[in-house]
Design a protein around this motif. Structure first.
Motif, PDB file in Angstrom:
ATOM      1  N   PHE A  75     -18.761 107.451  31.976  1.00 12.30           N
ATOM      2  CA  PHE A  75     -18.901 107.353  30.535  1.00 12.30           C
ATOM      3  C   PHE A  75     -18.105 107.638  29.370  1.00 12.30           C
ATOM      4  CE2 PHE A  75     -22.679 105.722  32.610  1.00 12.30           C
ATOM      5  CZ  PHE A  75     -23.137 104.595  32.060  1.00 12.30           C
ATOM      6  N   VAL A  76     -17.538 108.786  29.602  1.00 16.91           N
ATOM      7  CA  VAL A  76     -16.809 109.515  28.798  1.00 16.91           C
ATOM      8  C   VAL A  76     -15.236 109.052  28.779  1.00 16.91           C
ATOM      9  CG1 VAL A  76     -15.651 111.375  30.189  1.00 16.91           C
ATOM     10  CG2 VAL A  76     -16.500 111.986  27.771  1.00 16.91           C
ATOM     11  N   LEU A  77     -14.875 108.302  29.673  1.00 18.89           N
ATOM     12  CA  LEU A  77     -13.576 107.670  29.818  1.00 18.89           C
ATOM     13  C   LEU A  77     -13.476 106.457  28.713  1.00 18.89           C
ATOM     14  CD1 LEU A  77     -10.544 107.758  30.699  1.00 18.89           C
ATOM     15  CD2 LEU A  77     -11.431 106.430  32.472  1.00 18.89           C
ATOM     16  N   LEU A  78     -14.719 105.767  28.608  1.00 17.63           N
ATOM     17  CA  LEU A  78     -14.718 104.537  27.711  1.00 17.63           C
ATOM     18  C   LEU A  78     -14.387 104.901  26.311  1.00 17.63           C
ATOM     19  CD1 LEU A  78     -18.091 103.142  29.001  1.00 17.63           C
ATOM     20  CD2 LEU A  78     -15.976 102.317  29.701  1.00 17.63           C
ATOM     21  N   LEU A  79     -14.608 105.939  25.773  1.00 13.53           N
ATOM     22  CA  LEU A  79     -14.287 106.538  24.447  1.00 13.53           C
ATOM     23  C   LEU A  79     -12.810 107.051  24.551  1.00 13.53           C
ATOM     24  CD1 LEU A  79     -17.347 108.505  23.499  1.00 13.53           C
ATOM     25  CD2 LEU A  79     -16.899 106.130  22.888  1.00 13.53           C
ATOM     26  N   ALA A  80     -12.266 107.437  25.399  1.00 13.07           N
ATOM     27  CA  ALA A  80     -10.962 108.185  25.512  1.00 13.07           C
ATOM     28  C   ALA A  80      -9.985 106.824  25.603  1.00 13.07           C
ATOM     29  CB  ALA A  80     -10.718 109.248  26.586  1.00 13.07           C
ATOM     30  N   LEU A  81     -10.211 106.035  26.248  1.00 10.11           N
ATOM     31  CA  LEU A  81      -9.315 104.946  26.684  1.00 10.11           C
ATOM     32  C   LEU A  81      -8.311 104.503  25.591  1.00 10.11           C
ATOM     33  CD1 LEU A  81      -8.357 103.197  29.112  1.00 10.11           C
ATOM     34  CD2 LEU A  81      -9.880 101.164  28.462  1.00 10.11           C
ATOM     35  N   PRO A  82      -8.708 104.218  24.377  1.00 10.83           N
ATOM     36  CA  PRO A  82      -7.903 103.680  23.509  1.00 10.83           C
ATOM     37  C   PRO A  82      -6.663 104.792  22.982  1.00 10.83           C
ATOM     38  CG  PRO A  82      -9.972 103.055  22.746  1.00 10.83           C
ATOM     39  CD  PRO A  82     -10.243 104.121  24.078  1.00 10.83           C
ATOM     40  N   GLN A  83      -7.073 106.146  22.794  1.00 10.18           N
ATOM     41  CA  GLN A  83      -6.202 107.173  22.539  1.00 10.18           C
ATOM     42  C   GLN A  83      -5.171 107.491  23.662  1.00 10.18           C
ATOM     43  OE1 GLN A  83      -7.774 110.816  21.162  1.00 10.18           O
ATOM     44  NE2 GLN A  83      -9.363 110.039  20.013  1.00 10.18           N
ATOM     45  N   LEU A  84      -5.825 107.301  24.933  1.00  6.55           N
ATOM     46  CA  LEU A  84      -4.810 107.797  26.057  1.00  6.55           C
ATOM     47  C   LEU A  84      -3.915 106.722  26.280  1.00  6.55           C
ATOM     48  CD1 LEU A  84      -5.405 106.415  29.167  1.00  6.55           C
ATOM     49  CD2 LEU A  84      -7.542 107.997  28.914  1.00  6.55           C
ATOM     50  N   SER A  85      -4.342 105.286  26.155  1.00  4.20           N
ATOM     51  CA  SER A  85      -3.599 104.191  26.106  1.00  4.20           C
ATOM     52  C   SER A  85      -2.225 104.257  25.309  1.00  4.20           C
ATOM     53  CB  SER A  85      -4.283 102.875  26.061  1.00  4.20           C
ATOM     54  OG  SER A  85      -5.252 102.847  26.971  1.00  4.20           O
ATOM     55  N   ALA A  86      -2.527 104.576  24.041  1.00  4.90           N
ATOM     56  CA  ALA A  86      -1.725 104.804  23.095  1.00  4.90           C
ATOM     57  C   ALA A  86      -0.579 105.795  23.292  1.00  4.90           C
ATOM     58  CB  ALA A  86      -2.230 104.809  21.633  1.00  4.90           C
ATOM     59  N   ASP A  87      -1.288 106.873  23.600  1.00  8.64           N
ATOM     60  CA  ASP A  87      -0.318 108.047  23.876  1.00  8.64           C
ATOM     61  C   ASP A  87       0.717 108.099  24.962  1.00  8.64           C
ATOM     62  OD1 ASP A  87       0.644 110.791  23.482  1.00  8.64           O
ATOM     63  OD2 ASP A  87      -0.749 111.530  24.915  1.00  8.64           O
ATOM     64  N   LEU A  88       0.168 107.212  26.041  1.00 12.68           N
ATOM     65  CA  LEU A  88       0.849 107.211  27.605  1.00 12.68           C
ATOM     66  C   LEU A  88       1.565 106.030  27.289  1.00 12.68           C
ATOM     67  CD1 LEU A  88      -1.672 108.638  29.965  1.00 12.68           C
ATOM     68  CD2 LEU A  88       0.170 109.871  28.874  1.00 12.68           C
ATOM     69  N   GLY A  89       1.245 104.911  26.498  1.00 16.61           N
ATOM     70  CA  GLY A  89       1.907 103.780  26.389  1.00 16.61           C
ATOM     71  C   GLY A  89       1.418 102.943  27.454  1.00 16.61           C
ATOM     72  N   ALA A 111     -12.180 116.419  17.914  1.00 14.34           N
ATOM     73  CA  ALA A 111     -11.432 117.780  17.636  1.00 14.34           C
ATOM     74  C   ALA A 111     -10.231 118.062  18.417  1.00 14.34           C
ATOM     75  CB  ALA A 111     -12.427 118.854  17.922  1.00 14.34           C
ATOM     76  N   PHE A 112      -9.715 117.086  19.520  1.00 11.07           N
ATOM     77  CA  PHE A 112      -8.926 117.823  20.559  1.00 11.07           C
ATOM     78  C   PHE A 112      -8.245 116.285  20.760  1.00 11.07           C
ATOM     79  CE2 PHE A 112     -12.228 120.809  21.150  1.00 11.07           C
ATOM     80  CZ  PHE A 112     -11.541 122.199  20.733  1.00 11.07           C
ATOM     81  N   TRP A 113      -7.468 116.450  21.959  1.00  8.85           N
ATOM     82  CA  TRP A 113      -6.642 115.272  22.348  1.00  8.85           C
ATOM     83  C   TRP A 113      -7.290 114.684  23.552  1.00  8.85           C
ATOM     84  CZ3 TRP A 113      -6.563 119.340  25.298  1.00  8.85           C
ATOM     85  CH2 TRP A 113      -6.045 119.593  26.635  1.00  8.85           C
ATOM     86  N   TRP A 114      -7.018 113.431  23.823  1.00  8.17           N
ATOM     87  CA  TRP A 114      -7.772 112.756  25.022  1.00  8.17           C
ATOM     88  C   TRP A 114      -8.047 113.294  26.334  1.00  8.17           C
ATOM     89  CZ3 TRP A 114      -5.411 111.736  29.500  1.00  8.17           C
ATOM     90  CH2 TRP A 114      -3.820 111.904  29.691  1.00  8.17           C
ATOM     91  N   GLY A 115      -6.954 114.536  26.445  1.00 13.25           N
ATOM     92  CA  GLY A 115      -7.022 114.816  27.820  1.00 13.25           C
ATOM     93  C   GLY A 115      -8.192 115.966  27.809  1.00 13.25           C
ATOM     94  N   SER A 116      -8.772 116.392  26.754  1.00 11.28           N
ATOM     95  CA  SER A 116      -9.779 117.434  26.758  1.00 11.28           C
ATOM     96  C   SER A 116     -11.007 116.964  27.329  1.00 11.28           C
ATOM     97  CB  SER A 116     -10.040 117.658  25.319  1.00 11.28           C
ATOM     98  OG  SER A 116     -10.556 116.631  24.529  1.00 11.28           O
ATOM     99  N   VAL A 117     -11.474 115.458  27.395  1.00 12.24           N
ATOM    100  CA  VAL A 117     -12.571 115.112  28.196  1.00 12.24           C
ATOM    101  C   VAL A 117     -12.387 115.331  29.674  1.00 12.24           C
ATOM    102  CG1 VAL A 117     -12.959 113.596  26.226  1.00 12.24           C
ATOM    103  CG2 VAL A 117     -11.857 112.765  28.272  1.00 12.24           C
ATOM    104  N   PHE A 118     -11.459 115.240  29.973  1.00  7.23           N
ATOM    105  CA  PHE A 118     -11.155 115.689  31.637  1.00  7.23           C
ATOM    106  C   PHE A 118     -11.586 117.150  31.996  1.00  7.23           C
ATOM    107  CE2 PHE A 118      -8.630 111.699  31.081  1.00  7.23           C
ATOM    108  CZ  PHE A 118      -9.376 111.026  32.207  1.00  7.23           C
TER     109      PHE A 118
END
Length: 529
Positions: free
Chosen positions: A32-46, A166-173
Motif C-alpha cells: 500500500f505504501v508504494l501506491l503513494l510513492a510511485l509518482p515521485q520515484l517515477s519522476a526521479d528515476l525516469g 518530509a523525506f525522499w521516496w526511498g524513505s518508505v522502503f
C-alpha cells in the motif's frame, strides 16, 4: 499450563506472536505504501509507463510464485530458520530499493522483496500452529495475525504520506528495516524451531514446475485485466495451465511431494480454501471498481480514494479481534455463513449505489462481515492439516488470497468492462469528435483523458454518459459478487455444520482406551537462548 491434555501457550508464546506480527504487518504495508510513492520515484528515476507497471506488479508476481515453495521449504529446513533468512533478505532488499538509482535496479529489488515476502506469511502461520496448540488460543492468535494485515493496509498510506512529505521516496522502503532488525534480534529467543524430520529433500523439478505454472498464470490474469484478450496474456495463461497440470501430475507420483494433494481429501480443508478464494475474488473486483468510482465518478484524489477504504480496514481489524471470542460459543459454519450473508447483502446494496458515501459505509460493513471467514477459515485450514504440513497449508491459504484477487480483477472485471462498453456505445451524442468517442468507449479513464482541457459543454456531453455507464458496470460486478457470496454462505453452512465451536469437541459415545503405537510424527526442535 496443560488443560485437557493440551499445553496452553504462556508468556513466551504470546511474546513470540508479537514478534511474528512484525513481518505480517510489513507484507501488506509494503504494497500500500508504494501506491503513494510511485509518482515521485517515477519522476526521479525516469521510469516510463511499462517500468512503472513492473515496479508495482513484480512484488506480487514473485510473492505468489514462491509461496508454495517457501511454505514447504520451511517445513523441511525449519520454520524459524526460513523466517529469519527471509527477514534478512527482506531488510537488505528494502535498503537496496530505497537507494535504487535506476528503474531496473528498483524492479530487481522489488522482485527480491517478493521472494522474501513469500517466506514470511507461511512461516508465521506455521509457527503459530506450533506455538498455540490450544484451539481457542490458536484461533485468537490467527485473528491477531489476520488483523495485522489490515492494520498494515491502514497505516501504510497514512505513514507513507507523512514520510513522503518530509523525506525522499526511498524513505518508505526503509520503514520496514528496523522491524526486521528487531525480528532478527528477538526471534531466536522467543520463537521455537520446528521442522519435519521425516521429510526428504525438496523435489527441484516440482519447484521449477510450480514457478512455471504460477508466474505465467498470475501474469496472464493481470494482463488480461489490463489490456484485454491479447495474444501474449492468452499464451501466458495457456503455458501456466500446461505447467500447472504437469506439476499436479508429478505431485501425485512423488512419495514426498512439494504439495500433498491428500490434504484436499479433507472436506473442511478444501471447502474453506475454496471459500477463501471466492471471497478474495469478489473483494478484489469490488475494490478495483470502487476505487475507480471514487476517483472517476466521485472526483476524489488518489490519496482521498485510498483514505476512503480506511473505514473498511478498521472494521475488519475490529472483527478479527472479536471473532475468536464469538467462535468459542457459535459454530464456525454459522458464524462464517452469517458473515457471508452480510457481505452478499452489501453487494446487493452496491448494485443500486450511486454515491461515494454508500460505497464507503458499505465497504466497512462488507469488511466486518467477511473477517470471520478469513480468521476462522485460516484457522480451519491450519487445524485440519498435520502439524508437519502447517507451512504448506499456510502457503495454500495465502495462494487463495493472491489468486482470488487476480482472478476477480481479470474475470469479473472483464464482465464489468463489457457492460461499460455496451452501455456507452450509443450514449455519446452526435457531433463529438471521433477520437474522443473512441476513447470514451474504451474506458471512463480514457474519456476523462480525452476531454481534459476541453470546453465544459463537451466535457459534460462525454463524461456524463461515461460515468453512468461505469456505474452500471459497478452494479453488474457487485451483482455477480452477491450471487457468489450467497453461494459461499450456503456451502459453508452445509459442509461445515459438523465443526464444533472453537475449543469444544463434538459429544459422542465414550470410547474404550486404545493402545497407542509409538508415534512417527515429527517432534518440534525448540531452541532457547
Amino acid at each position: 499450563m496443560t488443560t485437557g491434555g493440551v499445553t496452553k501457550a504462556g508468556r513466551r508464546e504470546w511474546l513470540g506472536l508479537a514478534v511474528l506480527a512484525l513481518p505480517t504487518f510489513l507484507v501488506s504495508f509494503d504494497i500500500f505504501v508504494l501506491l503513494l510513492a510511485l509518482p515521485q520515484l517515477s519522476a526521479d528515476l525516469g521510469a516510463d509507463g511499462n517500468e512503472q507497471l513492473w515496479i508495482m506488479d513484480i512484488y506480487g508476481f514473485t510473492l505468489a510464485g514462491f509461496l508454495l515453495t517457501m511454505g514447504t521449504l520451511g517445513d523441511r529446513i525449519g520454520r524459524r530458520k526460513l523466517l529469519l533468512i527471509g527477514a534478512t533478505v527482506f531488510g537488505i532488499a528494502s535498503v537496496t530499493a530505497a537507494f535504487a538509482t535506476s528503474p531496473g535496479l528498483l524492479i530487481a529489488a522489488r522482485a527480491v522483496l517478493g521472494i522474501a515476502g513469500a517466506t514470511l506469511a507461511p512461516s508465521t502461520l506455521a509457527l503459530i500452529s506450533t506455538m498455540f496448540r490450544d484451539d481457542k488460543q490458536r484461533a485468537s492468535a490467527i485473528g491477531i495475525w489476520g488483523g495485522m494485515f489490515t492494520l498494515g493496509a491502514i497505516i501504510g498510506p497514512v505513514l507513507g504520506g507523512v514520510m513522503l512529505e518530509a523525506f525522499w521516496w526511498g524513505s518508505v522502503f526503509l520503514l520496514g528495516v528496523p522491524a526486521m532488525v528487531l525480528l532478527l534480534a528477538v526471534g531466536p529467543a522467543v520463537l521455537p524451531e520446528f521442522r519435519d524430520t521425516k521429510a526428504g529433500r525438496a523435489d527441484a523439478l516440482s519447484v521449477v514446475l510450480s514457478l512455471a505454472g504460477i508466474l505465467p498464470l498470475i501474469y496472464g490474469i493481470k494482463e488480461l485485466a489490463r489490456t484485454g484478450w491479447e495474444p501474449l496474456p492468452l499464451a501466458s495463461l495457456v503455458a501456466g495451465l500446461v505447467f500447472g497440470t504437469l506439476f499436479l501430475r508429478r505431485q501425485r507420483r512423488l512419495s514426498d511431494p512439494l504439495v500433498d494433494l491428500k490434504l484436499f481429501s479433507n472436506g473442511a480443508f478444501s471447502v474453506t480454501l475454496g471459500s477463501l478464494l471466492t471471497y478474495s475474488l469478489v473483494g478484489g473486483a469490488t475494490m478495483l471498481f470502487a476505487s475507480q468510482f471514487f476517483q472517476l465518478v466521485g472526483g476524489l484524489s488518489t490519496l482521498r480514494s485510498g483514505l476512503a477504504m480506511l473505514p473498511g480496514m478498521a472494521a475488519a481489524t475490529v472483527a478479527f479481534a472479536i471473532t475468536p471470542a464469538i467462535a468459542a460459543k457459535v459454530r464456525p459454519a454459522y458464524l462464517i455463513s452469517g458473515g457471508m450473508v452480510g457481505t452478499a447483502i452489501c453487494m446487493v446494496v452496491f448494485t443500486q449505489a450511486t454515491s461515494v458515501t454508500t460505497l464507503v459505509v458499505g465497504f466497512a460493513v462488507f469488511s466486518f462481515c467477511g473477517a470471520p471467514l478469513v480468521a476462522l477459515g485460516t484457522n480451519l485450514v491450519i487445524a485440519n492439516a498435520p502439524m508437519e504440513k502447517a507451512g504448506s497449508a499456510g502457503s495454500l491459504a495465502q495462494m487463495c488470497n493472491e489468486f482470488g484477487s487476480a482472478l476477480g480483477i481479470a474475470v469479473v472485471g472483464t464482465v464489468g468492462s463489457a457492460v461499460y462498453r455496451h452501455q456507452i456505445h450509443d450514449a455519446i451524442p452526435a457531433g463529438v469528435p471521433a477520437a474522443i468517442t473512441e476513447a470514451a468507449r474504451d474506458s471512463l479513464a480514457g474519456a476523462g483523458a480525452a476531454v481534459a482541457g476541453a470546453p465544459e459543454r463537451l466535457r459534460t456531453a462525454v463524461l456524463s454518459p461515461a460515468q453512468e455507464a461505469f456505474t452500471a458496470s459497478l452494479h453488474a460486478v457487485t451483482g455477480i459478487g452477491a450471487v457468489l457470496l450467497a453461494g459461499v454462505a450456503v456451502l459453508i453452512a452445509a459442509k461445515l455444520r459438523h465443526v464444533p465451536p472453537v475449543g469444544q469437541e463434538e459429544p459422542g459415545p465414550a470410547k474404550a482406551p486404545v493402545a497407542q503405537e509409538p508415534s512417527d510424527a515429527p517432534v518440534p526442535e525448540t531452541a532457547r537462548v
